[in-house]
Design an enzyme around this catalytic site. Structure first.
Site, PDB file in Angstrom:
ATOM      1  N   GLU A  72     -79.075   9.120 -35.932  1.00  0.00           N
ATOM      2  CA  GLU A  72     -78.404   8.369 -37.006  1.00  0.00           C
ATOM      3  C   GLU A  72     -78.269   9.226 -38.269  1.00  0.00           C
ATOM      4  O   GLU A  72     -77.209   9.252 -38.905  1.00  0.00           O
ATOM      5  CB  GLU A  72     -79.191   7.090 -37.342  1.00  0.00           C
ATOM      6  N   ASN A 103     -74.755  10.486 -39.836  1.00  0.00           N
ATOM      7  CA  ASN A 103     -74.370  10.180 -41.222  1.00  0.00           C
ATOM      8  C   ASN A 103     -73.951  11.444 -41.970  1.00  0.00           C
ATOM      9  O   ASN A 103     -72.960  11.448 -42.691  1.00  0.00           O
ATOM     10  CB  ASN A 103     -75.545   9.535 -41.969  1.00  0.00           C
ATOM     11  N   ARG A 122     -67.430   1.804 -36.800  1.00  0.00           N
ATOM     12  CA  ARG A 122     -68.754   2.248 -37.194  1.00  0.00           C
ATOM     13  C   ARG A 122     -69.539   0.969 -37.443  1.00  0.00           C
ATOM     14  O   ARG A 122     -69.072   0.086 -38.154  1.00  0.00           O
ATOM     15  CB  ARG A 122     -68.720   3.090 -38.484  1.00  0.00           C
TER      16      ARG A 122
END
Lengths: 101, 143
Positions: B46, B50, B104
């Site tokens: 994650e 990002n 997303r």
């Protein structure tokens, strides 16, 4: 990630193989959506038996396909998730919305 | 145990799998359960995603990942020198997505928060973002 598609009447079975993350999410969703539109698919089974890893990119893929199938009045079923995948799905609250085996 | 690694790579999506595998392999030096290891790999995935998708949004940059073991705690730091986050509290809200891509899920920070013990985000617009997270592992192996 690899994906094999099989048809049972108007049901599409998508068998995923590998790791589902942002690097392949767009391709997976485009391929499934194309099949849904091209073959008049109403129901979708997503087989996660060979998915060894999924992050939140996979949540987006699942929610997006669920919306498509629901709009067509069909059903979506997610089957054979491994513990790591299951934990991400659980956290996102998808078990309250979608059907799992 | 004390140990660390520091690696950097270009912000290509194909490096997400590499980064989480590297973090997992490094964490495996500790007595760690399969579930803890999976949690770390998911959180790393994650943070790296990002940095690539939001930090460098369409442009190429360098992502740095540091992993540090201190006792039974693993600390992972992911640094990008991308566009930064204007409102960190907003970005960290579940389901909020800073991307135009409607698929997303906006769950990235929620996953990091849930799967790690601590999460700290520092960011400055136009300068970049540093995400630091820690997890104490292996309590199950006590006595």
């Amino acid at each position: 990630m690899e994906m094999r598609l099989e048809y049972l009447g108007s049901t599409l079975v998508a068998k995923l193989d590998g790791e589902l993350d942002q690097s392949c999410a767009a391709e997976i969703r485009e391929r499934i959506d194309n099949e849904i539109n091209l073959h008049g698919i109403t129901n979708l089974v997503m087989d996660f038996n060979n998915v060894s890893f999924m992050d939140s990119s996979g949540i987006g893929v699942l929610i997006g396909r669920y919306k498509q199938i629901k709009a067509r009045g069909g059903k979506m079923l997610v089957i054979r998730t491994q513990p790591q995948v299951d934990k991400v799905i659980e956290l996102a609250g998808l078990k309250r919305i979608m059907d799992f085996d | 145990m004390e140990n660390y690694i520091k690696i950097e790579f270009p912000s290509k999506s194909c490096n997400e799998a590499f980064a989480r595998a590297a973090a997992g392999a490094f964490a495996s030096q500790l007595d760690i359960t399969v579930e803890e290891l999976a949690d770390i790999k998911t959180a790393v995935s994650e943070a790296i995603t990002n940095a690539i998708v939001h930090g460098y949004a369409g442009i190429r940059g360098v992502v740095e990942m540091q992993c540090r073991i201190s006792g039974r705690t693993i600390e992972i730091t992911v640094i990008d020198k991308g566009r930064g986050i204007a409102d960190i509290a907003l970005a960290m809200q579940p389901l909020y997505s800073g991307s135009d891509d409607e698929e997303r899920s906006g769950m990235g920070f929620t996953v990091m928060q849930s799967f790690m013990d601590t999460l700290h985000v520092e960011s400055q617009v136009g300068v970049g973002t540093t995400v630091t997270m820690t997890k104490k592992v292996g309590a199950i192996f006590d006595d």
